[in-house]
Scaffold this active site. Structure first.
Site, PDB file in Angstrom:
ATOM      1  N   LYS A   1       9.564 -13.222  -0.601  1.00 30.63           N
ATOM      2  CA  LYS A   1       8.619 -14.021  -0.789  1.00 30.63           C
ATOM      3  C   LYS A   1       7.552 -13.114  -2.134  1.00 30.63           C
ATOM      4  O   LYS A   1       7.772 -12.046  -2.097  1.00 30.63           O
ATOM      5  CB  LYS A   1       7.349 -14.198  -0.176  1.00 30.63           C
TER       6      LYS A   1
ATOM      7  N   TYR B   1       5.519 -10.088   6.672  1.00 31.61           N
ATOM      8  CA  TYR B   1       6.479 -10.312   8.094  1.00 31.61           C
ATOM      9  C   TYR B   1       6.224  -8.901   7.925  1.00 31.61           C
ATOM     10  O   TYR B   1       6.819  -7.526   7.609  1.00 31.61           O
ATOM     11  CB  TYR B   1       7.350 -10.537   8.284  1.00 31.61           C
TER      12      TYR B   1
ATOM     13  N   ASP C   1      15.780 -14.747   5.638  1.00 33.90           N
ATOM     14  CA  ASP C   1      15.055 -14.942   4.866  1.00 33.90           C
ATOM     15  C   ASP C   1      14.370 -13.704   5.528  1.00 33.90           C
ATOM     16  O   ASP C   1      13.257 -14.048   6.773  1.00 33.90           O
ATOM     17  CB  ASP C   1      14.282 -16.645   5.038  1.00 33.90           C
TER      18      ASP C   1
END
Length: 345
Positions: free
Chosen positions: A87, A61, A56
């Site tokens: 995401k 990030y 993930d």
């Protein structure tokens, strides 16, 4: 019996089955410290060699760095042998002044400015950008990221919610109907978001960071119950509460992505005392506790070096006596109704 890496659980009512144990790639975005490229690759190689097959990441990030690093590794592996989630809700763009751009809260990361957009076009653009950074043309599931009051001004938060309901969900539904993704969910960091925001739309899963850990079961009676009632699976994204449940109590420990307050430090010390009485590792207790909840399909702890991957897997597979969980409940260190690996409440 402790969970196994090969165990899989179904996501909602979809055909997607995830391994119960995955790899969360946030640390590869350099939140607390810089991570050398060689160490990033070695960490991912260690996870792969150990049998981890669920990964993930997110555009946020490291402002794209985590996706670049994870994709750079995974694109060399057979696509039918791993599962990948990222995401949506943020797109990235070149800053107006790259030389003076502030990358915080990332210590490292990349020089890209974030733009929140939960509309149809924003979701689609976020999805397309993610595939390009990953250099992978198929993503198994998408997560609506950080649609919470803490991340937005009040007016902007309300507008983003309207955008998601009015058109953003249509994008996810289209991608799922076309078979481009197998499932979609929402990432949340608070009990309030799990209860009030995630419940506004129909989801296959919720990726829950802080509201359900060995230290906090505040979502047990509302948010997690709603997930069970709605057949929404849960993935635990921060089983170590962003640090303290793996490092233990002590100076400079992290909780909720910040320095751990005194009350949390004391609670961890109390749990550590029970761990010592039963010869149980604190990280093992943290990982196995969250997986015992019937709504939880998977847990995805992070790692920034190979030895952390090894330690996480050992914690997952450690044997924990039932008396340990009973002792935590007797001392009111976890909610008395919280499901535990012993199967007793």
């Amino acid at each position: 019996m402790a969970p196994r890496l090969s165990d899989r659980r179904r996501i909602g009512e979809t055909g997607l089955e995830l391994p119960v144990f995955g790899f969360g790639a946030a640390h590869l975005g350099e939140l607390y410290a810089r991570v050398e490229e060689s160490r990033s690759h070695a960490t991912l190689q260690s996870a792969w060699d150990a049998g981890i097959r669920y990964f993930d990441t997110a555009p946020w990030y490291g402002r794209g760095l985590s996706e670049h690093r994870l994709g750079g590794f995974l694109r060399t592996q057979p696509r039918d042998q791993f599962l990948l989630t990222t995401k949506v809700g943020r797109t990235l763009k070149r800053p107006a002044n790259p030389a003076q751009f502030d990358r915080s809260p990332w210590v490292g990361g990349l020089n890209f400015e974030v733009v929140f957009d939960y509309s149809y076009d924003g979701i689609m653009r976020s999805y397309e950008q993610a595939m390009q950074r990953l250099a992978i043309d198929t993503i198994d599931a998408l997560v609506i990221h950080d649609l919470e009051a803490a991340y937005h001004a009040p007016d902007a938060f309300a507008a983003h919610q309207r955008d998601l309901v009015a058109s953003g969900m249509k994008a996810l539904e289209e991608l799922k109907a076309a078979g481009d993704i197998k499932a979609y969910g929402m990432g949340v960091n608070t009990s309030e978001a799990l209860e009030k925001v995630a419940s506004q739309v129909q989801l296959d899963f919720a990726l829950v960071a802080m509201p359900y850990t060995l230290l906090d079961q505040s979502s047990l009676y509302a948010g997690l119950k709603t997930c069970i009632d709605n057949k929404t699976s849960v993935i635990i994204g921060a089983p170590f509460a962003s640090g303290i449940l793996v490092t233990g109590s002590g100076a400079d420990t992290k909780y909720g992505y910040d320095n751990a307050p005194a009350a949390i430090q004391q609670k961890v010390r109390d749990i550590e005392a029970v761990c010592a009485d039963h010869s149980v590792g604190l990280p093992a207790a943290a990982l196995q506790f969250v997986l015992a909840h019937p709504a939880v399909a998977a847990v995805i702890p992070g790692a920034a070096r190979p030895e952390e991957v090894t330690q996480n897997i050992a914690s997952l597979q450690a044997q924990i006596p039932s008396a340990f969980w009973a002792d935590l409940k007797a001392k009111s260190l976890i909610d008395p109704q919280a499901p535990t690996p012993s199967g007793s409440n």
